[in-house]
Design an enzyme around this catalytic site. Structure first.
Site, PDB file in Angstrom:
ATOM      1  N   ARG A 172      15.130   1.741  -7.698  1.00 11.18           N
ATOM      2  CA  ARG A 172      13.807   1.447  -7.132  1.00 11.18           C
ATOM      3  C   ARG A 172      13.526  -0.032  -7.345  1.00 11.18           C
ATOM      4  O   ARG A 172      13.615  -0.526  -8.462  1.00 11.18           O
ATOM      5  CB  ARG A 172      12.695   2.266  -7.796  1.00 11.18           C
ATOM      6  CG  ARG A 172      11.310   1.724  -7.429  1.00 11.18           C
ATOM      7  CD  ARG A 172      10.148   2.546  -7.915  1.00 11.18           C
ATOM      8  NE  ARG A 172      10.004   3.755  -7.131  1.00 11.18           N
ATOM      9  CZ  ARG A 172       8.874   4.477  -7.093  1.00 11.18           C
ATOM     10  NH1 ARG A 172       7.819   4.100  -7.788  1.00 11.18           N
ATOM     11  NH2 ARG A 172       8.807   5.562  -6.357  1.00 11.18           N
TER      12      ARG A 172
ATOM     13  N   HIS B 229      11.249   4.638   1.828  1.00  8.13           N
ATOM     14  CA  HIS B 229      11.080   5.573   0.685  1.00  8.13           C
ATOM     15  C   HIS B 229      11.608   6.944   1.137  1.00  8.13           C
ATOM     16  O   HIS B 229      10.858   7.903   1.281  1.00  8.13           O
ATOM     17  CB  HIS B 229       9.606   5.640   0.299  1.00  8.13           C
ATOM     18  CG  HIS B 229       9.341   6.244  -1.052  1.00  8.13           C
ATOM     19  ND1 HIS B 229      10.340   6.554  -1.954  1.00  8.13           N
ATOM     20  CD2 HIS B 229       8.172   6.595  -1.670  1.00  8.13           C
ATOM     21  CE1 HIS B 229       9.788   7.050  -3.060  1.00  8.13           C
ATOM     22  NE2 HIS B 229       8.489   7.099  -2.904  1.00  8.13           N
TER      23      HIS B 229
ATOM     24  N   GLN C  39      10.917  10.472  -0.518  1.00  8.83           N
ATOM     25  CA  GLN C  39       9.534  10.925  -0.358  1.00  8.83           C
ATOM     26  C   GLN C  39       9.378  11.814   0.880  1.00  8.83           C
ATOM     27  O   GLN C  39       8.700  12.839   0.853  1.00  8.83           O
ATOM     28  CB  GLN C  39       8.619   9.687  -0.250  1.00  8.83           C
ATOM     29  CG  GLN C  39       7.153  10.016  -0.072  1.00  8.83           C
ATOM     30  CD  GLN C  39       6.525  10.626  -1.314  1.00  8.83           C
ATOM     31  OE1 GLN C  39       6.680  10.109  -2.402  1.00  8.83           O
ATOM     32  NE2 GLN C  39       5.819  11.736  -1.147  1.00  8.83           N
TER      33      GLN C  39
ATOM     34  N   ASP D  80      -1.584   6.574   2.392  1.00  8.88           N
ATOM     35  CA  ASP D  80      -0.954   5.966   1.215  1.00  8.88           C
ATOM     36  C   ASP D  80      -1.871   4.824   0.782  1.00  8.88           C
ATOM     37  O   ASP D  80      -2.821   4.467   1.495  1.00  8.88           O
ATOM     38  CB  ASP D  80       0.452   5.455   1.601  1.00  8.88           C
ATOM     39  CG  ASP D  80       1.239   4.882   0.421  1.00  8.88           C
ATOM     40  OD1 ASP D  80       0.811   5.060  -0.733  1.00  8.88           O
ATOM     41  OD2 ASP D  80       2.285   4.226   0.670  1.00  8.88           O
TER      42      ASP D  80
ATOM     43  N   CYS E  91       1.552  10.407  -0.811  1.00  8.99           N
ATOM     44  CA  CYS E  91       2.713  10.319  -1.712  1.00  8.99           C
ATOM     45  C   CYS E  91       2.304  10.200  -3.175  1.00  8.99           C
ATOM     46  O   CYS E  91       3.073  10.566  -4.062  1.00  8.99           O
ATOM     47  CB  CYS E  91       3.583   9.129  -1.306  1.00  8.99           C
ATOM     48  SG  CYS E  91       2.666   7.583  -1.249  1.00  8.99           S
TER      49      CYS E  91
ATOM     50  N   ARG F 163       8.906  16.655  -4.800  1.00  4.02           N
ATOM     51  CA  ARG F 163       9.772  15.481  -5.019  1.00  4.02           C
ATOM     52  C   ARG F 163      10.974  15.890  -5.868  1.00  4.02           C
ATOM     53  O   ARG F 163      12.099  15.463  -5.633  1.00  4.02           O
ATOM     54  CB  ARG F 163       9.011  14.355  -5.749  1.00  4.02           C
ATOM     55  CG  ARG F 163       7.859  13.714  -5.000  1.00  4.02           C
ATOM     56  CD  ARG F 163       8.289  13.005  -3.734  1.00  4.02           C
ATOM     57  NE  ARG F 163       9.371  12.064  -3.950  1.00  4.02           N
ATOM     58  CZ  ARG F 163       9.270  10.892  -4.605  1.00  4.02           C
ATOM     59  NH1 ARG F 163       8.125  10.497  -5.104  1.00  4.02           N
ATOM     60  NH2 ARG F 163      10.328  10.099  -4.762  1.00  4.02           N
TER      61      ARG F 163
HETATM   62  N1   CP Z   1       5.352   8.933  -4.746  1.00  2.00           N
HETATM   63  C1   CP Z   1       6.029   8.196  -5.647  1.00  2.00           C
HETATM   64  O1   CP Z   1       7.049   7.603  -5.360  1.00  2.00           O
HETATM   65  O2   CP Z   1       5.467   8.193  -6.882  1.00  2.00           O
HETATM   66  P1   CP Z   1       5.910   7.294  -8.123  1.00  2.00           P
HETATM   67  O3   CP Z   1       5.592   5.853  -7.757  1.00  2.00           O
HETATM   68  O4   CP Z   1       5.074   7.784  -9.269  1.00  2.00           O
HETATM   69  O5   CP Z   1       7.370   7.466  -8.359  1.00  2.00           O
HETATM   70  N1  NVA Z   2       3.538   2.302  -0.606  1.00  5.91           N
HETATM   71  C1  NVA Z   2       3.479   2.573  -2.030  1.00  5.91           C
HETATM   72  C2  NVA Z   2       4.173   3.854  -2.319  1.00  5.91           C
HETATM   73  C3  NVA Z   2       4.154   4.276  -3.767  1.00  5.91           C
HETATM   74  C4  NVA Z   2       4.888   5.573  -4.008  1.00  5.91           C
HETATM   75  C5  NVA Z   2       4.094   1.413  -2.796  1.00  5.91           C
HETATM   76  O1  NVA Z   2       5.150   0.931  -2.391  1.00  5.91           O
HETATM   77  O2  NVA Z   2       3.511   0.989  -3.783  1.00  5.91           O
END
Ligand code: CP
Ligand code: NVA
Length: 333
Positions: free
Chosen positions: A107, A134, A137, A231, A272, A317
């Site tokens: 990530r 993502h 997700q 989101d 999400c 998830r």
């Molecule tokens: N939805 C999601 O990716 O959550 P986190 O940022 O907590 O991993």
């Molecule tokens: N769009 C958000 C998603 C978090 C799961 C981010 O990238 O922060």
């Protein structure tokens, strides 16, 4: 799918994504003691070692990878603050990790970093979120919608309200194009998705029957949909754009009126997470003090309503990430 990386849903066929969704459901039933196909019995990832690299914060994604790995007998290392990109190149780090681990979750920020890890590690690399995508997700989002509506993915209609060019919306659009869904974005025009992403999905849409549309009109986007999705307005790494985002998106909050405009009394609300639906976080409190807003992308009423399936989605998830690891590390398919 053994040996393959999971960087974006663009790399997978409709049939492969449907197979991952089926596997997710089967692994969920297995976890809940409801039985499973014989090929899924036993510890499917026994003896595997997995490394989880996080250059951005996470709750769901990290915990999903860890619990999924433990459930199926794998060991995990959580890696932050490594030498990668500081004292050691991404290439060299990827080669080292590939000698020790069976799979790598990443990530972070630039999609180029995860591609570089995948190019050099020699083991499956899974995208746990980058600035532009993502993909894990989306498997959870679609599985949750299937469970609650009883529909096949090709019959699902999603409306996404908010930042129409962020990683989650991009990933949903790619998933929709592959699965034959209808995907409508309602967003201010400054935050429309890139034309090149939409153009690049045209062939998939033609093959699957997917319909993708982009508008600034929320009512037009939500009419008749199964799922209303939003989101955060400011994604990780974009915090310096908070002022501009609030100005652009304050009229794109998902409220009960937005749900009603769908005309679907059973409409689902997905997010999400994490979400700014109340003042119970440090960041929400700061935003409240500066801008006077007590809810951002979704009202607390919607978040806590019977329409909201956000915690089923969060649980999914784990089941879907487990499916991705099992599919890419074993001979299951
Ligand atoms: N939805 C999601 O990716 O959550 P986190 O940022 O907590 O991993
Ligand atoms: N769009 C958000 C998603 C978090 C799961 C981010 O990238 O922060």
């Amino acid at each position: 799918m053994k040996g393959r990386s999971f960087l974006t849903l663009k790399d997978f066929t409709t049939e492969e994504i449907l197979a991952l969704l089926q596997l997710s459901g089967d692994l969920k039933a297995k976890k809940k003691g409801q039985g499973c196909p014989s090929k899924l019995q036993g510890k499917l990832l026994a003896g595997k070692n997995i490394v989880l690299i996080f250059d951005k914060s996470s709750t769901r994604t990290r915990c999903s990878f860890e619990v999924a790995a433990f459930d199926e007998g794998a060991q995990v290392t959580f890696l932050t603050n490594s030498q990668m990109g500081k004292k050691e190149s991404i290439e060299d780090t990827a080669k080292v990790l590939g000698r020790m681990y069976d799979g790598i979750q990443y990530r972070g920020f630039s999609p180029e970093v995860i591609r570089e890890i995948a190019r050099h590690s020699g083991v499956p690399v899974w995208n746990g979120l980058t600035d532009d995508d993502h993909p894990t997700q989306v498997l959870a989002d679609v599985l949750t919608a299937m469970e609650h509506t009883g529909k096949e993915p090709k019959d699902l209609k999603f409306a996404y309200i908010g930042d129409g060019r962020n990683n989650v919306s991009n990933a949903l659009m790619i998933g929709a194009a592959k699965l034959g869904m209808e995907y409508r974005i309602a967003s201010p025009k400054e935050l429309f998705p890139s034309n090149s992403l939409i153009a690049g999905l045209q062939e998939d849409c033609k093959a699957s029957g997917a319909i993708i549309s982009v508008t600034s009109d929320i009512a037009e986007a939500v009419k008749g949909v199964d799922v209303i999705y939003t989101d955060v307005w400011v994604s990780m790494g974009e915090e310096d754009q908070t002022d501009a985002r609030i100005a652009l998106l304050k009229d794109y909050q998902v409220s009960m009126d937005v749900l009603k405009a769908s005309g679907n009394p059973e409409v689902l609300f997905e997010h999400c997470l994490p979400s700014f639906h109340d003042l119970n976080t440090a960041v929400a409190q700061e935003i409240h003090d500066k801008y006077g807003l007590s809810e951002l992308e979704v009202t607390d009423e919607v978040f806590r309503s019977k329409h909201s399936v956000v915690f089923d989605e969060a649980e999914n998830r784990m089941h879907t990430i487990k499916a991705v690891m099992v599919a890419t590390l074993t001979d299951i398919f």
